[in-house]
Scaffold this motif. Structure first.
Motif, PDB file in Angstrom:
ATOM      1  N   ASP A   1       0.315 -10.491  27.581  1.00 26.60           N
ATOM      2  CA  ASP A   1       1.388 -10.754  26.330  1.00 26.60           C
ATOM      3  C   ASP A   1       2.378 -10.057  26.064  1.00 26.60           C
ATOM      4  O   ASP A   1       3.316 -10.269  25.415  1.00 26.60           O
TER       5      ASP A   1
ATOM      6  N   LYS B   1       5.236 -15.775  34.551  1.00 22.12           N
ATOM      7  CA  LYS B   1       5.576 -14.359  34.368  1.00 22.12           C
ATOM      8  C   LYS B   1       4.822 -13.734  35.845  1.00 22.12           C
ATOM      9  O   LYS B   1       4.044 -14.043  36.337  1.00 22.12           O
TER      10      LYS B   1
ATOM     11  N   GLN C   1      12.619 -15.315   7.748  1.00 17.29           N
ATOM     12  CA  GLN C   1      12.501 -16.156   9.076  1.00 17.29           C
ATOM     13  C   GLN C   1      12.975 -14.533  10.439  1.00 17.29           C
ATOM     14  O   GLN C   1      12.080 -15.011  11.191  1.00 17.29           O
TER      15      GLN C   1
ATOM     16  N   VAL D   1       4.681  -9.482  28.216  1.00 17.95           N
ATOM     17  CA  VAL D   1       5.842  -9.714  28.795  1.00 17.95           C
ATOM     18  C   VAL D   1       6.286 -11.063  28.192  1.00 17.95           C
ATOM     19  O   VAL D   1       5.347 -12.070  28.137  1.00 17.95           O
TER      20      VAL D   1
ATOM     21  N   ARG E   1      11.057 -17.729  20.406  1.00 15.32           N
ATOM     22  CA  ARG E   1      11.388 -18.259  19.206  1.00 15.32           C
ATOM     23  C   ARG E   1      12.556 -17.961  18.705  1.00 15.32           C
ATOM     24  O   ARG E   1      12.818 -16.651  18.490  1.00 15.32           O
ATOM     25  N   ILE E   2      13.466 -18.795  18.393  1.00 13.35           N
ATOM     26  CA  ILE E   2      14.767 -18.690  17.631  1.00 13.35           C
ATOM     27  C   ILE E   2      14.842 -18.945  16.496  1.00 13.35           C
ATOM     28  O   ILE E   2      15.363 -18.298  15.510  1.00 13.35           O
TER      29      ILE E   2
ATOM     30  N   LEU F   1       9.370 -16.581  26.993  1.00 11.44           N
ATOM     31  CA  LEU F   1       9.851 -17.807  25.708  1.00 11.44           C
ATOM     32  C   LEU F   1       9.769 -17.036  24.468  1.00 11.44           C
ATOM     33  O   LEU F   1       9.038 -16.473  24.108  1.00 11.44           O
TER      34      LEU F   1
ATOM     35  N   LEU G   1      10.354 -13.875  13.227  1.00  8.90           N
ATOM     36  CA  LEU G   1      10.532 -13.908  14.608  1.00  8.90           C
ATOM     37  C   LEU G   1      10.537 -12.539  15.308  1.00  8.90           C
ATOM     38  O   LEU G   1      10.161 -12.491  16.554  1.00  8.90           O
ATOM     39  N   ASP G   2      10.903 -11.475  14.604  1.00 12.61           N
ATOM     40  CA  ASP G   2      10.843 -10.139  15.153  1.00 12.61           C
ATOM     41  C   ASP G   2       9.721  -9.724  15.395  1.00 12.61           C
ATOM     42  O   ASP G   2       9.176  -8.784  16.206  1.00 12.61           O
TER      43      ASP G   2
ATOM     44  N   GLU H   1       3.419 -19.864  31.063  1.00  9.66           N
ATOM     45  CA  GLU H   1       3.544 -20.022  29.625  1.00  9.66           C
ATOM     46  C   GLU H   1       4.269 -21.624  29.275  1.00  9.66           C
ATOM     47  O   GLU H   1       5.114 -21.930  30.135  1.00  9.66           O
TER      48      GLU H   1
ATOM     49  N   LEU I   1       5.564 -24.105  25.879  1.00  7.72           N
ATOM     50  CA  LEU I   1       5.903 -24.693  24.524  1.00  7.72           C
ATOM     51  C   LEU I   1       6.677 -25.992  24.635  1.00  7.72           C
ATOM     52  O   LEU I   1       7.352 -26.224  25.428  1.00  7.72           O
TER      53      LEU I   1
ATOM     54  N   GLU J   1       2.638 -19.786  13.691  1.00  6.57           N
ATOM     55  CA  GLU J   1       1.621 -19.322  14.721  1.00  6.57           C
ATOM     56  C   GLU J   1       2.224 -18.590  15.664  1.00  6.57           C
ATOM     57  O   GLU J   1       3.502 -18.638  15.890  1.00  6.57           O
ATOM     58  N   GLU J   2       1.669 -17.639  16.283  1.00  3.77           N
ATOM     59  CA  GLU J   2       2.298 -16.709  17.113  1.00  3.77           C
ATOM     60  C   GLU J   2       3.039 -17.040  18.522  1.00  3.77           C
ATOM     61  O   GLU J   2       2.085 -17.865  18.934  1.00  3.77           O
ATOM     62  N   VAL J   3       3.718 -16.342  19.024  1.00  2.00           N
ATOM     63  CA  VAL J   3       4.275 -16.634  20.482  1.00  2.00           C
ATOM     64  C   VAL J   3       4.463 -15.444  21.052  1.00  2.00           C
ATOM     65  O   VAL J   3       5.082 -14.575  20.784  1.00  2.00           O
ATOM     66  N   ALA J   4       3.903 -15.405  22.567  1.00  3.13           N
ATOM     67  CA  ALA J   4       4.396 -14.143  23.269  1.00  3.13           C
ATOM     68  C   ALA J   4       5.813 -14.047  23.539  1.00  3.13           C
ATOM     69  O   ALA J   4       6.257 -15.015  23.856  1.00  3.13           O
TER      70      ALA J   4
ATOM     71  N   ASP K   1      17.880 -11.605  20.191  1.00  3.99           N
ATOM     72  CA  ASP K   1      18.149 -11.180  19.127  1.00  3.99           C
ATOM     73  C   ASP K   1      19.406 -11.892  18.150  1.00  3.99           C
ATOM     74  O   ASP K   1      19.446 -12.041  17.176  1.00  3.99           O
TER      75      ASP K   1
ATOM     76  N   THR L   1       4.892 -26.149  19.262  1.00  6.77           N
ATOM     77  CA  THR L   1       3.680 -26.171  19.853  1.00  6.77           C
ATOM     78  C   THR L   1       3.591 -25.190  21.257  1.00  6.77           C
ATOM     79  O   THR L   1       4.047 -25.694  22.197  1.00  6.77           O
ATOM     80  N   THR L   2       2.647 -24.124  21.011  1.00 10.69           N
ATOM     81  CA  THR L   2       2.320 -23.349  22.436  1.00 10.69           C
ATOM     82  C   THR L   2       1.356 -24.077  23.047  1.00 10.69           C
ATOM     83  O   THR L   2       0.217 -24.067  22.514  1.00 10.69           O
TER      84      THR L   2
END
Lengths: 256, 235
Positions: free
Chosen positions: A63, A53, B88, A65, A70-71, A68, B92-93, A229, A231, B232-235, A91, A240-241
Motif C-alpha cells: 500500500d 507495482k 478536498q 507504493v 486521486r486528484i 494511482l 487527497l493528501d 491496481e 480504478l 473511499e481510500e485509495v493507495a 500535489d 471506484t477502486t
C-alpha cells in the motif's frame, strides 16, 4: 556521435545538441521506460486507469507504493518513472484542480489540469539549474456537461478523457495507452484489441477494465493480482477502486 | 447576512454600519447521532432593506460537515469556497475525510489570517456530537449548541430552555426551527424562511422552508444527498 562531443550537451538540459536534441529530456524518458508500467483506457461511459507495482521485497508494504492518485472527485492520475517526482506533480495537480474550482466555481476540465501540469514540466526543460521530471503521467477523468467541449476527445462519444504527459511536457490525448516498462508491448496489445477505425467508442467501463489489465499483463509472464491496481471513473462523478479479487478474476480470464 | 453596499471606500458611514452589525440568525445543535444546523433566509442591506428572501445560509462542506454563516455575503461566500478547497486537499493528501475539528481550526485560521472582517460561523460535522462557534476574529470555541448573528440573543434564549444533550437529531430539528422563529419575531435582519441541515452517519440532508418554526419545518420535504463515495481510500 562520439562520447566526448555528446558529454558537453549532457551537462545542461537547456542546451541543444547540434542535431536539435535535448539529451537530458531523453534520459528522463529513459527513466520512465524503466519504471513499472501504468495504462489508461477510455470507454463510452468512463475511463479506466491501471498500474502494476514492483515489490522490491515481500516485507515492503504494498500500500505504500502508490501508482494511482486521486486528484479531485472527477480526476485521477497514474504515474510511471521516478515516484518522488510523480508525487510533486500529483500535489501540483491537486492544487490546480482546487484553484480552478475556487476561481470558476466548477470542476476543472481534465484538459486544463493536464495543460497546467504540462506548462510546469516544460519549464523544467528550459530553466537553468533544474532537471526534467523523470516521470510520465496519465491524467484521466470525466468532464462536466459542456466543459471541455473544444477538445477532440469529447467528440468521440466518450464521457472519459485521457491524456499522457511525458518528461518534455507535451500532452497527448489517447484512446488507450501505456507508459513505463514494456510500454511498446502494451501499446501493441491495445492496437490489436481496439478497433482504431471505429469513430465512436462503444466499449463499457467493464470492457475497458479487461482491456487495461490485458494490456498490462501482455508484458508480464506471471501476473500477480496483488501487484496490480485499477480504478474507474464514471459520470457522477463516481471513482471506484477495483478490488484485488476483481482484478484476479479478470487476469485469470485473460490468461485462459 | 448583511450585503455590502457597493463600492464605498473603507471608513464611510455604510462601511462602518456593515462592519459592526451582522444580520441573520444561525443555530447549531449537537445530538447523539449527528448535528443540526439552521439559518433564516433573509439578506438585508444594513438591516434596513431586504435584498433577498430565500438565501441559503447553511452550506455543505462535503457530505460530512456543514457551515452556517452570518455577516457579509462576499466574506461568507469566499470562506465557504476556501473551506471546500481545504477539505478536498486534506482528503487527497491524507487519504481520509477531514475531521470536523481540523475543519474548524482551518476556518478560524482563514478568518484570522484572511481579509474577512465581518463574519460569524457555526460549524458541525458527523464525527462529533458538538458544534463549533467561530467568531469574526478567528476565535474557535467548541460547544454542545450555539447561535450566532444579529438574532443570537433571542435564539440563545429559546435554545437555553429547549436544548437537552444526547438527543437524536429528529428531536433537535424542531428546537432549531423554533429558535429561528423566536429570533425572526423581533430581529429586523432575520426572517423570511429557514434552511435546516442535518448531518448523520447516513449523510447530509437539507430542508428549506418559506415559513419559520417547527410547523413550517414539518411541511417541508427533506432533500438528502447520498453519502460521499469519494471518501473511499485509495493507495
Amino acid at each position: 556521435m562520439d562520447d566526448t562531443r555528446r558529454q558537453a550537451y549532457d551537462r545542461g538540459q537547456t542546451i541543444f545538441s547540434p542535431d536539435g536534441r535535448l539529451y537530458q529530456v531523453e534520459y528522463a524518458r529513459e527513466a520512465v521506460e524503466r519504471g513499472s508500467p501504468a495504462v489508461g483506457v477510455r470507454a463510452a461511459d468512463g475511463v479506466v486507469l491501471a498500474a502494476r507495482k514492483r515489490r522490491a521485497s515481500p516485507l515492503l508494504e504494498a500500500d505504500s507504493v502508490a501508482k494511482l492518485h486521486r486528484i479531485d472527485d472527477h480526476i485521477a492520475i497514474a504515474s510511471a518513472g521516478h515516484a518522488a517526482d510523480a508525487r510533486q506533480l500529483v500535489d501540483r495537480a491537486r492544487v490546480a484542480a482546487q484553484r480552478h474550482r475556487l476561481r470558476y466555481g466548477e470542476p476543472a476540465p481534465v484538459e486544463s489540469v493536464t495543460t497546467s501540469l504540462a506548462d510546469h514540466i516544460q519549464e523544467s526543460t528550459q530553466t537553468g539549474g533544474t532537471r526534467p521530471y523523470g516521470t510520465a503521467l496519465l491524467i484521466a477523468g470525466i468532464d462536466q456537461n459542456g466543459a471541455g467541449g473544444s477538445t477532440a476527445q469529447s467528440g468521440a462519444g466518450s464521457a472519459g478523457q485521457l491524456f499522457e504527459l511525458d518528461p518534455s511536457g507535451t500532452p497527448y490525448g489517447w484512446r488507450a495507452v501505456g507508459i513505463g516498462e514494456g510500454s511498446t508491448t502494451i501499446r501493441e496489445s491495445f492496437e490489436s484489441s481496439l478497433d482504431p477505425a471505429a469513430a465512436d467508442i462503444e466499449t463499457t467501463v467493464d470492457d475497458a477494465v479487461t482491456t487495461a489489465l490485458d494490456g498490462l499483463a501482455a508484458d508480464d509472464d506471471e501476473p500477480d493480482p496483488d501487484a496490480y491496481e485499477c480504478l474507474t471513473i464514471e459520470p457522477g462523478p463516481k471513482v471506484t477502486t477495483r478490488s484485488t479479487d476483481e482484478i484476479a478474476t479478470v487476469l485469470e480470464e485473460t490468461a485462459s | 447576512m448583511i450585503e455590502r453596499s457597493g463600492e464605498n471606500p473603507a471608513g464611510t458611514a455604510h462601511e462602518s454600519a456593515n462592519e459592526f452589525s451582522t444580520g441573520t440568525t444561525i443555530v447549531a445543535l449537537g445530538g447523539d447521532d449527528g448535528v443540526v444546523l439552521g439559518a433564516d433566509a433573509r439578506v438585508s442591506l444594513g438591516g434596513r432593506f431586504v435584498t433577498n428572501r430565500s438565501a441559503r445560509k447553511v452550506e455543505p462542506i462535503g457530505e460530512r460537515a456543514a457551515v452556517a454563516f452570518s455577516g457579509g455575503v462576499s466574506d461568507a461566500q469566499s470562506v465557504v469556497d476556501q473551506l471546500r478547497t481545504e477539505r478536498q486537499l486534506y482528503k487527497l493528501d491524507h487519504g481520509r475525510p477531514m475531521p470536523t475539528d481540523a475543519l474548524a481550526t482551518t476556518a478560524g485560521r482563514l478568518i484570522r489570517n484572511g481579509q474577512f472582517r465581518s463574519i460569524g460561523l457555526l460549524l458541525g460535522g458527523v464525527d462529533e456530537s458538538a458544534v463549533y462557534w467561530i467568531d469574526g476574529g478567528g476565535g474557535v470555541m467548541r460547544d454542545a449548541y450555539a447561535a450566532n448573528g444579529s438574532g443570537m440573543q433571542l435564539a440563545y434564549g429559546a435554545l437555553e430552555g429547549a436544548y437537552e444533550p444526547a438527543r437524536p437529531v429528529s428531536d433537535l430539528r424542531p428546537i432549531a426551527a423554533d429558535a429561528l422563529a423566536a429570533a425572526a419575531e423581533r430581529d429586523v435582519a432575520s426572517g423570511d424562511g429557514m434552511t435546516i441541515t442535518t448531518i448523520t452517519g447516513e449523510g447530509l440532508s437539507e430542508r428549506r422552508t418559506n415559513g419559520l418554526g417547527r410547523e413550517a419545518l414539518a411541511g417541508a420535504d427533506g432533500a438528502s444527498s447520498a453519502p460521499d463515495t469519494a471518501d473511499e481510500e485509495v493507495a
